[in-house]
Design a protein around this motif. Structure first.
Motif, PDB file in Angstrom:
ATOM      1  N   MET A  56     -29.306  38.462  21.227  1.00  0.00           N
ATOM      2  CA  MET A  56     -28.121  39.517  21.202  1.00  0.00           C
ATOM      3  C   MET A  56     -27.715  40.023  19.819  1.00  0.00           C
ATOM      4  SD  MET A  56     -25.894  37.915  24.161  1.00  0.00           S
ATOM      5  CE  MET A  56     -26.531  37.595  25.866  1.00  0.00           C
ATOM      6  N   THR A  57     -27.502  38.966  18.956  1.00  0.00           N
ATOM      7  CA  THR A  57     -26.914  39.285  17.745  1.00  0.00           C
ATOM      8  C   THR A  57     -27.743  39.783  16.508  1.00  0.00           C
ATOM      9  OG1 THR A  57     -26.837  36.815  17.178  1.00  0.00           O
ATOM     10  CG2 THR A  57     -24.937  37.416  18.224  1.00  0.00           C
ATOM     11  N   LEU A  58     -28.805  38.990  16.459  1.00  0.00           N
ATOM     12  CA  LEU A  58     -29.805  39.497  15.279  1.00  0.00           C
ATOM     13  C   LEU A  58     -30.060  40.923  15.044  1.00  0.00           C
ATOM     14  CD1 LEU A  58     -31.062  37.821  13.018  1.00  0.00           C
ATOM     15  CD2 LEU A  58     -33.148  37.844  14.524  1.00  0.00           C
ATOM     16  N   PRO A  59     -30.516  41.505  16.177  1.00  0.00           N
ATOM     17  CA  PRO A  59     -30.641  43.256  15.971  1.00  0.00           C
ATOM     18  C   PRO A  59     -29.497  44.123  15.599  1.00  0.00           C
ATOM     19  CG  PRO A  59     -31.661  42.319  17.968  1.00  0.00           C
ATOM     20  CD  PRO A  59     -30.736  41.237  17.687  1.00  0.00           C
ATOM     21  N   LYS A  60     -28.266  43.739  16.026  1.00  0.00           N
ATOM     22  CA  LYS A  60     -27.076  44.159  15.530  1.00  0.00           C
ATOM     23  C   LYS A  60     -26.701  43.879  13.930  1.00  0.00           C
ATOM     24  CE  LYS A  60     -25.698  44.225  20.494  1.00  0.00           C
ATOM     25  NZ  LYS A  60     -25.818  45.862  20.622  1.00  0.00           N
ATOM     26  N   LEU A  61     -26.885  42.739  13.731  1.00  0.00           N
ATOM     27  CA  LEU A  61     -26.414  42.079  12.429  1.00  0.00           C
ATOM     28  C   LEU A  61     -27.368  42.828  11.474  1.00  0.00           C
ATOM     29  CD1 LEU A  61     -25.550  38.461  13.381  1.00  0.00           C
ATOM     30  CD2 LEU A  61     -23.920  40.363  12.466  1.00  0.00           C
ATOM     31  N   LEU A  62     -28.736  42.861  11.717  1.00  0.00           N
ATOM     32  CA  LEU A  62     -29.740  43.644  10.859  1.00  0.00           C
ATOM     33  C   LEU A  62     -29.478  45.017  10.602  1.00  0.00           C
ATOM     34  CD1 LEU A  62     -33.083  42.008  12.342  1.00  0.00           C
ATOM     35  CD2 LEU A  62     -31.522  41.281  10.092  1.00  0.00           C
ATOM     36  N   ARG A  63     -28.745  45.470  11.704  1.00  0.00           N
ATOM     37  CA  ARG A  63     -28.248  47.122  11.371  1.00  0.00           C
ATOM     38  C   ARG A  63     -27.043  47.032  10.439  1.00  0.00           C
ATOM     39  NH1 ARG A  63     -30.017  47.905  17.001  1.00  0.00           N
ATOM     40  NH2 ARG A  63     -27.788  47.382  17.483  1.00  0.00           N
ATOM     41  N   GLU A  64     -26.269  46.226  10.671  1.00  0.00           N
ATOM     42  CA  GLU A  64     -25.061  46.024   9.930  1.00  0.00           C
ATOM     43  C   GLU A  64     -25.277  45.925   8.471  1.00  0.00           C
ATOM     44  OE1 GLU A  64     -20.674  46.367  10.875  1.00  0.00           O
ATOM     45  OE2 GLU A  64     -22.802  47.060  11.836  1.00  0.00           O
ATOM     46  N   VAL A  65     -26.205  45.037   7.980  1.00  0.00           N
ATOM     47  CA  VAL A  65     -26.373  44.824   6.676  1.00  0.00           C
ATOM     48  C   VAL A  65     -26.692  46.226   5.880  1.00  0.00           C
ATOM     49  CG1 VAL A  65     -27.073  42.652   6.903  1.00  0.00           C
ATOM     50  CG2 VAL A  65     -28.882  44.340   6.625  1.00  0.00           C
ATOM     51  N   ARG A  66     -27.125  47.309   6.748  1.00  0.00           N
ATOM     52  CA  ARG A  66     -27.483  48.515   5.978  1.00  0.00           C
ATOM     53  C   ARG A  66     -26.113  49.359   5.993  1.00  0.00           C
ATOM     54  NH1 ARG A  66     -32.250  47.771   9.247  1.00  0.00           N
ATOM     55  NH2 ARG A  66     -31.371  49.312  10.517  1.00  0.00           N
ATOM     56  N   SER A  67     -25.177  48.884   6.438  1.00  0.00           N
ATOM     57  CA  SER A  67     -23.734  49.557   6.548  1.00  0.00           C
ATOM     58  C   SER A  67     -23.378  50.211   5.281  1.00  0.00           C
ATOM     59  CB  SER A  67     -22.674  48.844   7.380  1.00  0.00           C
ATOM     60  OG  SER A  67     -21.378  49.584   7.211  1.00  0.00           O
ATOM     61  N   LYS A  72     -25.386  32.029   8.687  1.00  0.00           N
ATOM     62  CA  LYS A  72     -24.926  31.002   9.745  1.00  0.00           C
ATOM     63  C   LYS A  72     -25.749  30.722  10.742  1.00  0.00           C
ATOM     64  CE  LYS A  72     -21.029  29.696   7.504  1.00  0.00           C
ATOM     65  NZ  LYS A  72     -21.067  28.369   6.725  1.00  0.00           N
ATOM     66  N   ILE A  73     -26.495  31.768  11.126  1.00  0.00           N
ATOM     67  CA  ILE A  73     -27.293  31.871  12.380  1.00  0.00           C
ATOM     68  C   ILE A  73     -28.726  30.840  11.869  1.00  0.00           C
ATOM     69  CG2 ILE A  73     -28.774  32.978  13.736  1.00  0.00           C
ATOM     70  CD1 ILE A  73     -26.474  34.807  14.068  1.00  0.00           C
ATOM     71  N   GLY A  74     -28.892  31.239  10.806  1.00  0.00           N
ATOM     72  CA  GLY A  74     -29.978  30.573   9.941  1.00  0.00           C
ATOM     73  C   GLY A  74     -31.452  30.894  10.478  1.00  0.00           C
ATOM     74  N   ASP A  75     -31.823  31.918  11.367  1.00  0.00           N
ATOM     75  CA  ASP A  75     -32.965  32.411  11.749  1.00  0.00           C
ATOM     76  C   ASP A  75     -33.725  33.412  10.768  1.00  0.00           C
ATOM     77  OD1 ASP A  75     -35.034  34.100  13.193  1.00  0.00           O
ATOM     78  OD2 ASP A  75     -33.913  33.148  15.260  1.00  0.00           O
ATOM     79  N   ARG A  76     -34.903  32.629  10.566  1.00  0.00           N
ATOM     80  CA  ARG A  76     -35.910  33.314   9.484  1.00  0.00           C
ATOM     81  C   ARG A  76     -36.357  34.623   9.829  1.00  0.00           C
ATOM     82  NH1 ARG A  76     -38.592  28.125   6.055  1.00  0.00           N
ATOM     83  NH2 ARG A  76     -36.525  27.653   4.949  1.00  0.00           N
ATOM     84  N   GLN A  77     -36.198  34.944  10.866  1.00  0.00           N
ATOM     85  CA  GLN A  77     -36.618  36.614  11.344  1.00  0.00           C
ATOM     86  C   GLN A  77     -35.868  37.455  10.470  1.00  0.00           C
ATOM     87  OE1 GLN A  77     -37.597  37.362  15.814  1.00  0.00           O
ATOM     88  NE2 GLN A  77     -36.259  35.468  15.743  1.00  0.00           N
ATOM     89  N   ALA A  78     -34.561  36.913   9.851  1.00  0.00           N
ATOM     90  CA  ALA A  78     -33.802  38.078   9.338  1.00  0.00           C
ATOM     91  C   ALA A  78     -34.143  38.096   7.774  1.00  0.00           C
ATOM     92  CB  ALA A  78     -32.267  37.424   9.167  1.00  0.00           C
TER      93      ALA A  78
END
Length: 223
Positions: free
Chosen positions: A71-82, A97-103
């Motif tokens: 739920m969070t990762l796709p939205k956060l990935l968009r936010e880093v381009r804000s 903090k989430i630590g998922d290397r997909q990011a």
């Protein structure tokens, strides 16, 4: 709990996140993290971009980590381009903090060298958490381009990030010790000392590094 009651509580929490009192916003973020729901994710991310209080931002980040990564990762990935610096910074902080290397692919050179110090510092911290095995030397090389940047807090953040990469960061640091800029050389020397002696104080390491740079005769500043 009835659907109506759930809806009423959700509305109250969402209103609480926008309340003018930081204590109310803090409690609302705590409530969201304690009972995570998909409907809260967008509002949490939106609030992260504008929240002025550090402790509330920390609670918002915690609340986001309580939700499923899907739920969070796709939205956060968009936010880093804000375009908003705080939005980028907080999204990067949350990703660390989430630590998922997909990011990892989202941690671009542009973010690592962002003109805003808070964004760059958040990117450095996220990068050393998310970097895949084998990518550390390349990351260290990019981080080394930022040596000498900013004031104490920014320099310490960079030193800690480089030190966290371990021995793979040494070639980039050693190359920076011969840079023309005195600040870059001193920062590189101090970071190398921190890498070898994590218990060394940063202030002491910087002062000692400055003396080394001045005395080693390298570059016009040392002559």
């Amino acid at each position: 709990m009835t659907v109506t009651r759930q809806h009423t509580l959700a509305i109250r929490v969402l209103h609480g996140l926008a309340d003018g009192r930081s204590s109310v916003r803090l409690r609302a973020a705590l409530a969201v993290g304690s009972a995570p729901e998909p409907r809260f994710v967008d509002k949490l991310i939106e609030r992260c971009a504008i929240e002025p209080e550090f402790f509330v931002r920390s609670m918002l980040t915690w609340a986001l980590t309580c939700h499923p990564v899907s739920m969070t990762l796709p939205k956060l990935l968009r936010e880093v381009r804000s375009e908003r610096a705080q939005a980028r910074s907080q999204a990067l902080h949350t990703l660390s903090k989430i630590g998922d290397r997909q990011a990892w692919p989202a941690i671009t050179r542009a973010l690592l060298t962002d003109v805003d110090d808070e964004v760059a510092r958040s990117a450095w911290r996220a990068a050393v958490v998310l970097v895949p095995e084998g990518e550390e030397p390349g990351l260290a090389a990019v981080l080394a381009t930022q040596l000498g940047r900013g004031e104490r807090e920014t320099q310490l953040s960079l030193s800690l990030a480089l030190a966290a990469l371990g021995e793979v960061g040494l070639p980039a640091l050693r190359a920076a010790t011969t840079a023309p800029d005195l600040r870059v050389r001193a920062h590189a020397h101090a970071t190398e000392r921190l890498l070898r002696d994590p218990d060394a104080g940063f202030e002491l390491a910087i002062e000692e590094a400055k003396r080394v740079v001045v005395l080693d005769g390298s570059g016009p500043e040392g002559r």
